[in-house]
Design an enzyme around this catalytic site. Sequence first.
Site, mmCIF file in Angstrom:
data_model
loop_
_atom_site.group_PDB
_atom_site.id
_atom_site.type_symbol
_atom_site.label_atom_id
_atom_site.label_comp_id
_atom_site.label_asym_id
_atom_site.label_seq_id
_atom_site.Cartn_x
_atom_site.Cartn_y
_atom_site.Cartn_z
ATOM 1 N N GLY A 1 -24.226 -61.239 -30.256
ATOM 2 C CA GLY A 1 -24.284 -62.384 -29.926
ATOM 3 C C GLY A 1 -25.284 -63.283 -30.475
ATOM 4 N N ARG B 1 -4.441 -53.709 -41.103
ATOM 5 C CA ARG B 1 -3.274 -54.315 -40.791
ATOM 6 C C ARG B 1 -2.694 -55.206 -41.887
ATOM 7 N NH1 ARG B 1 -5.841 -59.142 -39.758
ATOM 8 N NH2 ARG B 1 -7.772 -58.973 -38.869
#
Lengths: 445, 146
Positions: free
Chosen positions: A164, A292
């Site tokens: 973060g 993917r």
Amino acid sequence: MFKKILIANRGEIALRIIRACKELGIKTVVIHSQVDGNSFATRNADESICVGADPASESYLNMANIISAAEISGADAIHPGYGFLAENSHFAEICETCGIKFIGPSKEAILSMGDKARAREIMDREGVPIIPGSKTILNKVEKAVRVAKKIGYPVILKAAAGGGGKGMRIVEDEESLRKGFVSAQNEAKKAFSKGGIYIEKYLKAPRHIEFQISADKKGNVHYFPERECSIQRKHQKLIEESPSPAVNMKLRKRMGKAAIRAAKSINYVTVGTVEFLVDENENFYFMEMNTRIQVEHPVSEEVTGVDLVKEQIRLAAGEELSPGHVEPYGHAIECRINAEDHTRDFMPSAGLITVFNLPGGPGIRVDTAVHAGYEIPAYYDSMIAKVISHGSDREEAIARMRRALNEFEIGGVSTTIPFHIEVLKNKKFLKGSFNTHFIQDEMSL
Amino acid sequence: MRFKDAEKKIKELASAMKDTDIQEIEYASGSNNILVVRMPDNKEETAAAEPGKEQARGPEESGEKKKVTVYSHSVGIYRDVVPPSRKASVRSGQKVDKGEVLGAVESMKIMKEILAPVSGRIAVKLIKNNDSVQYGQELFEIEESV
């Protein structure tokens, strides 16, 4: 070849897979949440099965119900699309256990690339360039100075336990490193109660350039012409194009070969994408691999003529690779149209779509599952269409995209079309001179 | 005929029967036949309840009796009888107690029992043994005992 494929996704990608299956003569069953019961995808599939309530956690991520749906419908393979369960190694494993083919790579390949530190380690071993940095956690400033000298300034200090953006610090020289190291350690201790620091070379103005690859089970791997994805906001891609205005044939070959090495190192099968960061001096570094089909796959399809979804299905069924397409034919651009208000920090704009008139004409393709009268549910992402333009060169692809965006009429919700039109007028964009900071620097967003 | 089309047609027929004294309508198209029969005491429409958690119930006052719809909460094959020994096999018109097993949905070799959410009488059984069921599908209508 498969007889019936279950599609574990929704929206435009579910429709994209249904289209590929229809062309291959494969029956389709699409799963859906309650709110998606009458979607364009469910209406176009041979069968549809409701697997849960509207929140994705209860439907599109509900592995037990999805597997049951495959069992009761007699599907012999599951296509996960992108997002949801597409990169979930546990789901791939369950499919395997139940004797249903997961249309994607092996669970081991998903795992290797899902763990970023492990992926970095494998790439380093295989000779795929990674961003230079400290190999271990640093606790002493002297060691940090030595590492920084070796990899060159500027460097970025990252908290080992971090995330973060906390405990991150960019330093330009030794003096600021000495000062910054202690502060970064203290910040890390405060935030994560651990003061360990990593050092990595900081790339000032990198481009995000990725390589589509396809691989068969015999170990043959092809790379496709690169996709330029630097126009992004908060790591979310907004515009993609192929080829990149910054990549010449020589660099394409070097990067493409590295992408092949990356895929071979984990015995990759089907289609996937290797993402790199590229600096001003044509140095490139492995960032991650997406195991993917990707949102932006149509730009590669447009410049090569290969149907990547059909290729993915064929490869999953054990067939051999189709011929490769290393050099692009013309130029393609994709704009992701989201139901968001870009003037209000890209706030999502759910609601009823009252007007939906598609653009058309030469070189324009629109991948969407949205239509007039469609209510955008608040549960899922806000992408409502992908507009893809193809031209003989970049100039023509841009001209066609501008025309298409102006033709596109969407009523009832705010969309990012005005934002895309602005980008397509920007001089730096037109010159092809931009990097991942473009949106922040040029659009002040 | 696809399940959704059949469902639509059934609703259409049921709606045509409403406020009439018609007891039965048969609809035939090609090889498909749909027979809609009015149940005794079933003069009012059942309120559609939001299918949600396990056997979500949707009681609503309709005249003197409450109707509760039992929905499937999973995807699988419906079984009338739940092994090993618990008998289920409920029929329309049969009285059931709250918590009684009405049947089960077999999902990945696991039987998930369907329990009566209220005591009452099975007004309609909407599912047959070995039918495949999806999430939110209506399985039973129970007329709750007052």
